[in-house]
Design an enzyme around this catalytic site. Structure first.
Site, PDB file in Angstrom:
ATOM      1  N   GLU A  27      -6.734  53.547  34.050  1.00  0.00           N
ATOM      2  CA  GLU A  27      -7.189  54.238  35.265  1.00  0.00           C
ATOM      3  C   GLU A  27      -7.077  55.753  35.101  1.00  0.00           C
ATOM      4  O   GLU A  27      -6.861  56.477  36.060  1.00  0.00           O
ATOM      5  CB  GLU A  27      -6.434  53.731  36.505  1.00  0.00           C
ATOM      6  CG  GLU A  27      -4.933  53.673  36.397  1.00  0.00           C
ATOM      7  CD  GLU A  27      -4.266  53.189  37.669  1.00  0.00           C
ATOM      8  OE1 GLU A  27      -4.906  53.053  38.719  1.00  0.00           O
ATOM      9  OE2 GLU A  27      -3.046  52.949  37.613  1.00  0.00           O
ATOM     10  N   HIS A  31       1.673  51.018  45.751  1.00  0.00           N
ATOM     11  CA  HIS A  31       1.146  51.848  46.843  1.00  0.00           C
ATOM     12  C   HIS A  31       1.376  51.220  48.217  1.00  0.00           C
ATOM     13  O   HIS A  31       0.556  51.385  49.120  1.00  0.00           O
ATOM     14  CB  HIS A  31      -0.360  52.063  46.656  1.00  0.00           C
ATOM     15  CG  HIS A  31      -0.704  52.980  45.525  1.00  0.00           C
ATOM     16  ND1 HIS A  31      -0.297  54.286  45.457  1.00  0.00           N
ATOM     17  CD2 HIS A  31      -1.441  52.779  44.398  1.00  0.00           C
ATOM     18  CE1 HIS A  31      -0.759  54.856  44.352  1.00  0.00           C
ATOM     19  NE2 HIS A  31      -1.454  53.964  43.691  1.00  0.00           N
ATOM     20  N   ARG A  53       1.942  44.142  41.242  1.00  0.00           N
ATOM     21  CA  ARG A  53       1.715  45.413  40.562  1.00  0.00           C
ATOM     22  C   ARG A  53       2.988  46.208  40.739  1.00  0.00           C
ATOM     23  O   ARG A  53       3.380  46.526  41.872  1.00  0.00           O
ATOM     24  CB  ARG A  53       0.527  46.182  41.121  1.00  0.00           C
ATOM     25  CG  ARG A  53       0.454  47.574  40.442  1.00  0.00           C
ATOM     26  CD  ARG A  53      -0.865  48.244  40.600  1.00  0.00           C
ATOM     27  NE  ARG A  53      -1.124  48.676  41.967  1.00  0.00           N
ATOM     28  CZ  ARG A  53      -2.241  49.321  42.330  1.00  0.00           C
ATOM     29  NH1 ARG A  53      -3.174  49.595  41.432  1.00  0.00           N
ATOM     30  NH2 ARG A  53      -2.422  49.688  43.579  1.00  0.00           N
ATOM     31  N   ASP A  83      -8.353  55.895  40.727  1.00  0.00           N
ATOM     32  CA  ASP A  83      -7.632  56.847  39.876  1.00  0.00           C
ATOM     33  C   ASP A  83      -8.501  57.321  38.720  1.00  0.00           C
ATOM     34  O   ASP A  83      -8.419  58.487  38.323  1.00  0.00           O
ATOM     35  CB  ASP A  83      -6.344  56.204  39.328  1.00  0.00           C
ATOM     36  CG  ASP A  83      -5.190  56.387  40.295  1.00  0.00           C
ATOM     37  OD1 ASP A  83      -4.973  57.513  40.761  1.00  0.00           O
ATOM     38  OD2 ASP A  83      -4.511  55.386  40.598  1.00  0.00           O
ATOM     39  N   ASP A 122      12.181  38.349  37.293  1.00  0.00           N
ATOM     40  CA  ASP A 122      13.376  37.551  37.610  1.00  0.00           C
ATOM     41  C   ASP A 122      13.352  36.996  39.035  1.00  0.00           C
ATOM     42  O   ASP A 122      14.042  36.019  39.332  1.00  0.00           O
ATOM     43  CB  ASP A 122      14.654  38.375  37.362  1.00  0.00           C
ATOM     44  CG  ASP A 122      14.961  38.495  35.868  1.00  0.00           C
ATOM     45  OD1 ASP A 122      14.250  37.861  35.061  1.00  0.00           O
ATOM     46  OD2 ASP A 122      15.914  39.211  35.503  1.00  0.00           O
TER      47      ASP A 122
HETATM   48  C1  3PY Z   1      -7.275  52.390  41.609  1.00  0.00           C
HETATM   49  O1  3PY Z   1      -8.444  52.244  41.989  1.00  0.00           O
HETATM   50  O2  3PY Z   1      -6.820  53.469  41.184  1.00  0.00           O
HETATM   51  C2  3PY Z   1      -6.369  51.256  41.655  1.00  0.00           C
HETATM   52  O3  3PY Z   1      -5.232  51.399  41.283  1.00  0.00           O
HETATM   53  C3  3PY Z   1      -6.902  49.956  42.172  1.00  0.00           C
HETATM   54  O4  3PY Z   1      -5.965  48.952  42.193  1.00  0.00           O
HETATM   55 MG    MG Z   2      -4.618  53.337  40.790  1.00  0.00          MG
END
Ligand code: 3PY
Ligand code: MG
Length: 264
Positions: free
Chosen positions: A150, A46, A71, A176, A85
């Site tokens: 999530e 993000h 991430r 999420d 890598d």
């Molecule tokens: C969320 O809260 O959806 C996340 O991905 C937090 O890192």
């Molecule tokens: Mg999320």
């Protein structure tokens, strides 16, 4: 080869606190790395981070003694292979909703005989202070693999997902997760299905001997989650902290958003 202190801590059952990096900036990463967080996670999902800015940020993070994590934008072999890598000590994989998706993450992250990660790259070995041969031999024991729950589908499939061999932990994305429950995105709430899901994730992780974690907005919530048994705890982001402090200063000066620009 350096030991991944974050993976070791989680295996010992201890909490490990870090933060997200959302500014795709190696200087910010360098400065954040010396503060005492166990790890810093460059958020490619993000933010504007790309492979180049991540690899430059890693140089600063390694200097500060923090574990450089990423991430990935999505659970694909290309994303995971490339961040490993360029020297990631671990990956956080978003939106893992089924056993097959979790198995795919393991395949992408681990070398043979556990997975099918392809052999190559230059920066992984120096980031672990070793030579490539040693890295190829030991990477499966040091690379941290965290899958994210999530979504309500992930919660439904918790047992199937968290019993997959080769993962080290599970990390809840509360925003999420709320959204998939038809709620407003939020780090926390007392909405019963959300509260139950957090408990289920923690208990299922414990059953399969892996660490559970969650993203929190502040220190008070970080301490509360650690007391509940969560271990891999992300406290806000460097950008969130910068803006929070800036807002505090602006408010203390009695300024209003846009006020200065409007005057001059
Ligand atoms: C969320 O809260 O959806 C996340 O991905 C937090 O890192
Ligand atoms: Mg999320």
């Amino acid at each position: 080869m350096k030991q991944n202190h974050v993976r070791a801590k989680l295996k010992r059952g201890e909490p490990s606190f870090g933060t997200w990096l959302a500014l795709p900036d190696p200087v910010a990463a360098r400065l954040m790395s010396g503060l005492g967080f166990d790890w810093l996670t460059c958020d490619m999902e993000h933010s504007g981070y790309n492979f180049e800015t991540v690899s430059h940020s890693f140089m600063g993070i390694a200097t500060g003694g923090c574990a450089p994590l990423v991430r990935v934008p999505w659970n694909t072999g290309e994303n995971i292979k490339r961040v490993l890598d360029i020297g990631a000590w671990g990956v956080v994989v978003p939106m893992v909703n089924s056993r097959a998706e979790c198995e795919a993450a393991v395949q992408h992250t681990r070398y043979h005989p556990i997975g099918n990660r392809s052999v190559g790259g230059q920066l992984h070995a120096p980031n672990f202070g070793t030579d490539p041969a040693t890295y190829y031999e030991k990477a499966n024991d040091e690379i941290l693999l965290i899958v994210m729950i999530e979504h309500v589908d992930g919660v439904k499939n918790l047992d199937a997902i968290l019993s997959v061999p080769g993962i080290d932990g599970v990390f809840i994305g509360p925003n999420d997760l709320h959204k998939s429950m038809g709620q407003k995105p939020s780090f926390d709430s007392s909405y019963p299905p959300f509260v139950d899901a957090l408990k289920a994730v923690r208990e299922t992780a414990k059953k399969y001997g892996i660490a559970s974690g969650i993203h929190v907005p502040d220190v008070e919530s970080a301490k509360r989650r650690a007391a509940e048994g969560f271990q891999f705890i992300a406290v806000a982001s460097e950008l969130g902290m910068m803006l929070a402090k800036a807002r505090e200063n602006v408010a203390a000066l009695g300024l209003k958003p846009g006020g200065a620009a409007a005057k001059y």
